[in-house]
Design a protein around this motif. Structure first.
Motif, PDB file in Angstrom:
ATOM      1  N   ALA A  19      -9.991 -36.078 -35.324  1.00  0.00           N
ATOM      2  CA  ALA A  19      -9.797 -34.996 -36.294  1.00  0.00           C
ATOM      3  C   ALA A  19      -8.329 -34.770 -36.604  1.00  0.00           C
ATOM      4  O   ALA A  19      -7.451 -34.995 -35.762  1.00  0.00           O
ATOM      5  CB  ALA A  19     -10.413 -33.702 -35.763  1.00  0.00           C
ATOM      6  N   VAL A  20      -8.061 -34.306 -37.826  1.00  0.00           N
ATOM      7  CA  VAL A  20      -6.718 -33.872 -38.203  1.00  0.00           C
ATOM      8  C   VAL A  20      -6.723 -32.416 -38.666  1.00  0.00           C
ATOM      9  O   VAL A  20      -5.669 -31.832 -38.889  1.00  0.00           O
ATOM     10  CB  VAL A  20      -6.117 -34.767 -39.311  1.00  0.00           C
ATOM     11  N   GLN A  21      -7.916 -31.822 -38.799  1.00  0.00           N
ATOM     12  CA  GLN A  21      -8.007 -30.421 -39.211  1.00  0.00           C
ATOM     13  C   GLN A  21      -9.259 -29.780 -38.615  1.00  0.00           C
ATOM     14  O   GLN A  21     -10.174 -30.465 -38.153  1.00  0.00           O
ATOM     15  CB  GLN A  21      -8.031 -30.309 -40.737  1.00  0.00           C
ATOM     16  N   LYS A  22      -9.291 -28.438 -38.634  1.00  0.00           N
ATOM     17  CA  LYS A  22     -10.347 -27.677 -37.963  1.00  0.00           C
ATOM     18  C   LYS A  22     -11.739 -28.063 -38.438  1.00  0.00           C
ATOM     19  O   LYS A  22     -12.678 -28.134 -37.640  1.00  0.00           O
ATOM     20  CB  LYS A  22     -10.138 -26.176 -38.203  1.00  0.00           C
ATOM     21  N   SER A  23     -11.894 -28.300 -39.720  1.00  0.00           N
ATOM     22  CA  SER A  23     -13.214 -28.581 -40.279  1.00  0.00           C
ATOM     23  C   SER A  23     -13.827 -29.863 -39.706  1.00  0.00           C
ATOM     24  O   SER A  23     -15.038 -30.074 -39.807  1.00  0.00           O
ATOM     25  CB  SER A  23     -13.135 -28.688 -41.803  1.00  0.00           C
ATOM     26  N   ILE A  44      -6.399 -35.858 -33.308  1.00  0.00           N
ATOM     27  CA  ILE A  44      -6.951 -35.218 -32.118  1.00  0.00           C
ATOM     28  C   ILE A  44      -8.271 -35.919 -31.819  1.00  0.00           C
ATOM     29  O   ILE A  44      -9.212 -35.834 -32.606  1.00  0.00           O
ATOM     30  CB  ILE A  44      -7.166 -33.707 -32.339  1.00  0.00           C
ATOM     31  N   ASN A  45      -8.320 -36.638 -30.720  1.00  0.00           N
ATOM     32  CA  ASN A  45      -9.498 -37.438 -30.391  1.00  0.00           C
ATOM     33  C   ASN A  45     -10.366 -36.730 -29.356  1.00  0.00           C
ATOM     34  O   ASN A  45      -9.899 -36.398 -28.264  1.00  0.00           O
ATOM     35  CB  ASN A  45      -9.070 -38.809 -29.863  1.00  0.00           C
ATOM     36  N   PHE A  46     -11.630 -36.514 -29.711  1.00  0.00           N
ATOM     37  CA  PHE A  46     -12.590 -35.823 -28.850  1.00  0.00           C
ATOM     38  C   PHE A  46     -13.512 -36.867 -28.210  1.00  0.00           C
ATOM     39  O   PHE A  46     -14.269 -37.539 -28.919  1.00  0.00           O
ATOM     40  CB  PHE A  46     -13.432 -34.837 -29.655  1.00  0.00           C
ATOM     41  N   TYR A  47     -13.464 -36.987 -26.882  1.00  0.00           N
ATOM     42  CA  TYR A  47     -14.304 -37.945 -26.172  1.00  0.00           C
ATOM     43  C   TYR A  47     -15.454 -37.204 -25.482  1.00  0.00           C
ATOM     44  O   TYR A  47     -15.224 -36.329 -24.630  1.00  0.00           O
ATOM     45  CB  TYR A  47     -13.477 -38.728 -25.148  1.00  0.00           C
ATOM     46  N   ASN A  48     -16.669 -37.550 -25.868  1.00  0.00           N
ATOM     47  CA  ASN A  48     -17.863 -36.922 -25.324  1.00  0.00           C
ATOM     48  C   ASN A  48     -18.254 -37.603 -24.013  1.00  0.00           C
ATOM     49  O   ASN A  48     -18.420 -38.821 -23.970  1.00  0.00           O
ATOM     50  CB  ASN A  48     -19.001 -37.031 -26.354  1.00  0.00           C
ATOM     51  N   VAL A  49     -18.408 -36.794 -22.971  1.00  0.00           N
ATOM     52  CA  VAL A  49     -18.797 -37.320 -21.664  1.00  0.00           C
ATOM     53  C   VAL A  49     -20.170 -36.759 -21.310  1.00  0.00           C
ATOM     54  O   VAL A  49     -20.304 -35.577 -20.957  1.00  0.00           O
ATOM     55  CB  VAL A  49     -17.773 -36.934 -20.570  1.00  0.00           C
ATOM     56  N   ASP A  50     -21.203 -37.575 -21.471  1.00  0.00           N
ATOM     57  CA  ASP A  50     -22.580 -37.213 -21.104  1.00  0.00           C
ATOM     58  C   ASP A  50     -23.055 -35.912 -21.750  1.00  0.00           C
ATOM     59  O   ASP A  50     -23.890 -35.192 -21.163  1.00  0.00           O
ATOM     60  CB  ASP A  50     -22.706 -37.096 -19.571  1.00  0.00           C
ATOM     61  N   ASP A  51     -22.533 -35.601 -22.924  1.00  0.00           N
ATOM     62  CA  ASP A  51     -22.898 -34.366 -23.629  1.00  0.00           C
ATOM     63  C   ASP A  51     -22.638 -33.122 -22.775  1.00  0.00           C
ATOM     64  O   ASP A  51     -23.236 -32.068 -23.007  1.00  0.00           O
ATOM     65  CB  ASP A  51     -24.372 -34.382 -24.065  1.00  0.00           C
ATOM     66  N   CYS A  52     -21.756 -33.265 -21.772  1.00  0.00           N
ATOM     67  CA  CYS A  52     -21.439 -32.147 -20.879  1.00  0.00           C
ATOM     68  C   CYS A  52     -20.064 -31.555 -21.169  1.00  0.00           C
ATOM     69  O   CYS A  52     -19.889 -30.334 -21.126  1.00  0.00           O
ATOM     70  CB  CYS A  52     -21.481 -32.599 -19.422  1.00  0.00           C
ATOM     71  N   ILE A  53     -19.090 -32.423 -21.448  1.00  0.00           N
ATOM     72  CA  ILE A  53     -17.737 -31.967 -21.759  1.00  0.00           C
ATOM     73  C   ILE A  53     -17.124 -32.886 -22.804  1.00  0.00           C
ATOM     74  O   ILE A  53     -17.576 -34.015 -23.005  1.00  0.00           O
ATOM     75  CB  ILE A  53     -16.815 -31.928 -20.510  1.00  0.00           C
ATOM     76  N   HIS A  54     -16.088 -32.374 -23.448  1.00  0.00           N
ATOM     77  CA  HIS A  54     -15.224 -33.198 -24.282  1.00  0.00           C
ATOM     78  C   HIS A  54     -13.860 -33.291 -23.610  1.00  0.00           C
ATOM     79  O   HIS A  54     -13.279 -32.263 -23.219  1.00  0.00           O
ATOM     80  CB  HIS A  54     -15.040 -32.592 -25.680  1.00  0.00           C
ATOM     81  N   GLU A  87       1.769 -28.654 -36.282  1.00  0.00           N
ATOM     82  CA  GLU A  87       0.811 -27.683 -36.824  1.00  0.00           C
ATOM     83  C   GLU A  87      -0.613 -28.049 -36.404  1.00  0.00           C
ATOM     84  O   GLU A  87      -1.424 -27.186 -36.087  1.00  0.00           O
ATOM     85  CB  GLU A  87       0.914 -27.652 -38.353  1.00  0.00           C
ATOM     86  N   MET A  88      -0.913 -29.358 -36.385  1.00  0.00           N
ATOM     87  CA  MET A  88      -2.234 -29.828 -35.979  1.00  0.00           C
ATOM     88  C   MET A  88      -2.546 -29.393 -34.546  1.00  0.00           C
ATOM     89  O   MET A  88      -3.625 -28.866 -34.250  1.00  0.00           O
ATOM     90  CB  MET A  88      -2.272 -31.355 -36.083  1.00  0.00           C
ATOM     91  N   ILE A  89      -1.578 -29.596 -33.651  1.00  0.00           N
ATOM     92  CA  ILE A  89      -1.761 -29.232 -32.250  1.00  0.00           C
ATOM     93  C   ILE A  89      -1.851 -27.717 -32.093  1.00  0.00           C
ATOM     94  O   ILE A  89      -2.704 -27.193 -31.377  1.00  0.00           O
ATOM     95  CB  ILE A  89      -0.605 -29.797 -31.394  1.00  0.00           C
ATOM     96  N   GLU A  90      -0.966 -27.004 -32.788  1.00  0.00           N
ATOM     97  CA  GLU A  90      -0.935 -25.540 -32.694  1.00  0.00           C
ATOM     98  C   GLU A  90      -2.258 -24.929 -33.155  1.00  0.00           C
ATOM     99  O   GLU A  90      -2.790 -24.012 -32.520  1.00  0.00           O
ATOM    100  CB  GLU A  90       0.222 -24.995 -33.539  1.00  0.00           C
ATOM    101  N   ASN A  91      -2.797 -25.440 -34.259  1.00  0.00           N
ATOM    102  CA  ASN A  91      -4.067 -24.921 -34.772  1.00  0.00           C
ATOM    103  C   ASN A  91      -5.192 -25.120 -33.768  1.00  0.00           C
ATOM    104  O   ASN A  91      -6.044 -24.239 -33.577  1.00  0.00           O
ATOM    105  CB  ASN A  91      -4.435 -25.608 -36.094  1.00  0.00           C
ATOM    106  N   TYR A  92      -5.186 -26.274 -33.109  1.00  0.00           N
ATOM    107  CA  TYR A  92      -6.235 -26.536 -32.123  1.00  0.00           C
ATOM    108  C   TYR A  92      -6.084 -25.612 -30.910  1.00  0.00           C
ATOM    109  O   TYR A  92      -7.053 -24.975 -30.477  1.00  0.00           O
ATOM    110  CB  TYR A  92      -6.196 -28.001 -31.677  1.00  0.00           C
ATOM    111  N   LEU A  93      -4.886 -25.527 -30.351  1.00  0.00           N
ATOM    112  CA  LEU A  93      -4.671 -24.740 -29.147  1.00  0.00           C
ATOM    113  C   LEU A  93      -4.947 -23.254 -29.363  1.00  0.00           C
ATOM    114  O   LEU A  93      -5.452 -22.570 -28.470  1.00  0.00           O
ATOM    115  CB  LEU A  93      -3.234 -24.922 -28.634  1.00  0.00           C
ATOM    116  N   ARG A 141      -9.329 -22.795 -30.920  1.00  0.00           N
ATOM    117  CA  ARG A 141     -10.525 -23.508 -30.463  1.00  0.00           C
ATOM    118  C   ARG A 141     -11.194 -22.767 -29.305  1.00  0.00           C
ATOM    119  O   ARG A 141     -10.716 -22.788 -28.172  1.00  0.00           O
ATOM    120  CB  ARG A 141     -10.138 -24.921 -30.041  1.00  0.00           C
ATOM    121  N   GLU A 142     -12.296 -22.104 -29.567  1.00  0.00           N
ATOM    122  CA  GLU A 142     -12.979 -21.305 -28.551  1.00  0.00           C
ATOM    123  C   GLU A 142     -13.541 -22.153 -27.416  1.00  0.00           C
ATOM    124  O   GLU A 142     -13.658 -21.701 -26.278  1.00  0.00           O
ATOM    125  CB  GLU A 142     -14.116 -20.498 -29.196  1.00  0.00           C
ATOM    126  N   GLN A 143     -13.902 -23.390 -27.724  1.00  0.00           N
ATOM    127  CA  GLN A 143     -14.494 -24.260 -26.710  1.00  0.00           C
ATOM    128  C   GLN A 143     -13.464 -24.800 -25.716  1.00  0.00           C
ATOM    129  O   GLN A 143     -13.826 -25.373 -24.687  1.00  0.00           O
ATOM    130  CB  GLN A 143     -15.206 -25.445 -27.380  1.00  0.00           C
TER     131      GLN A 143
END
Length: 202
Positions: free
Chosen positions: A12-16, A62-72, A94-100, A103-105
């Motif tokens: 990802a590069v943006q929230k959407s 921002i790369n999200f790696y799914n581990v057994d559908d339990c965590i990213h 800005e990309m990092i700041e927006n995520y930090l 991001r509720e998760q």
């Protein structure tokens, strides 16, 4: 943690573009080429799952790696790469700041620093961000295998002092060439997951 299935959920590069799940997330932040992707590969027992490059600045999303559908596990773009333009640096910051900040998760952001060097002003700035959004700081000192035992002891002390870590913070020596730090990182993640379950009543 017994790992069965891992996959790249999203780059990802943006929230959407973030994953539309409520899976807990653990993010890894640090300077370019500090070893974030290598650490992710190591703790997932995969040789070349997360993209690794000898060239700094390889991770531009921002790369999200799914581990057994339990965590990213979330690999954030590296900062402090001198050859980027000011425009690129601002965009990625800005990309990092927006995520930090939004991001509720996100359960915890873990800071990676190179055990061979004194933490930089960029590392200190990132740690300020982490402290703002997390109860305590978790710092992983990478590439410990490249130092002799005495050098490592001195450098870990320097990192601890420079980052002004406290008794509530955690500093983990880590090497991808052996298992140093691997189980400690998982222990930290599992403990936080247990705390989440307790807080949610599950």
């Amino acid at each position: 943690m017994n790992i069965h299935n891992v996959s790249l959920a999203v780059s990802a590069v943006q929230k959407s573009q973030y994953p539309k799940t409520q899976i807990p997330e653990f993010a890894f932040a640090g300077r370019s080429n500090v070893g974030k992707s290598s650490l992710i590969n190591k703790i997932l027992n995969r040789k070349s799952f997360a993209r690794v490059s000898s060239k700094p600045g390889k991770t531009a999303t921002i790369n999200f790696y799914n581990v057994d559908d339990c965590i990213h596990l979330v690999d954030l773009p590296g900062y402090g790469y001198a050859q980027r333009s000011k425009e690129e640096t601002a965009k990625w910051g800005e990309m990092i700041e927006n995520y930090l900040s939004a991001r509720e998760q996100l359960v915890q952001t873990i800071l990676l620093v190179d055990s061979r060097h004194k933490p930089t002003s960029d590392d200190l700035m990132m740690l300020e961000w982490i402290r703002h959004f997390n109860a305590n700081a978790i710092v992983v000192a990478t590439k410990t295998d490249k130092l002799k035992k005495r050098e490592l002891e001195q450098n870990l002390e320097l990192i601890y002092e420079t980052l002004e870590l406290t008794d509530d913070d955690i500093l983990v020596p880590f090497s991808v060439n052996d298992d140093e730090g691997k189980m400690t990182v998982w222990d930290i993640i599992n403990l936080m997951l247990e705390q989440l379950k307790e807080e949610s009543g599950n």
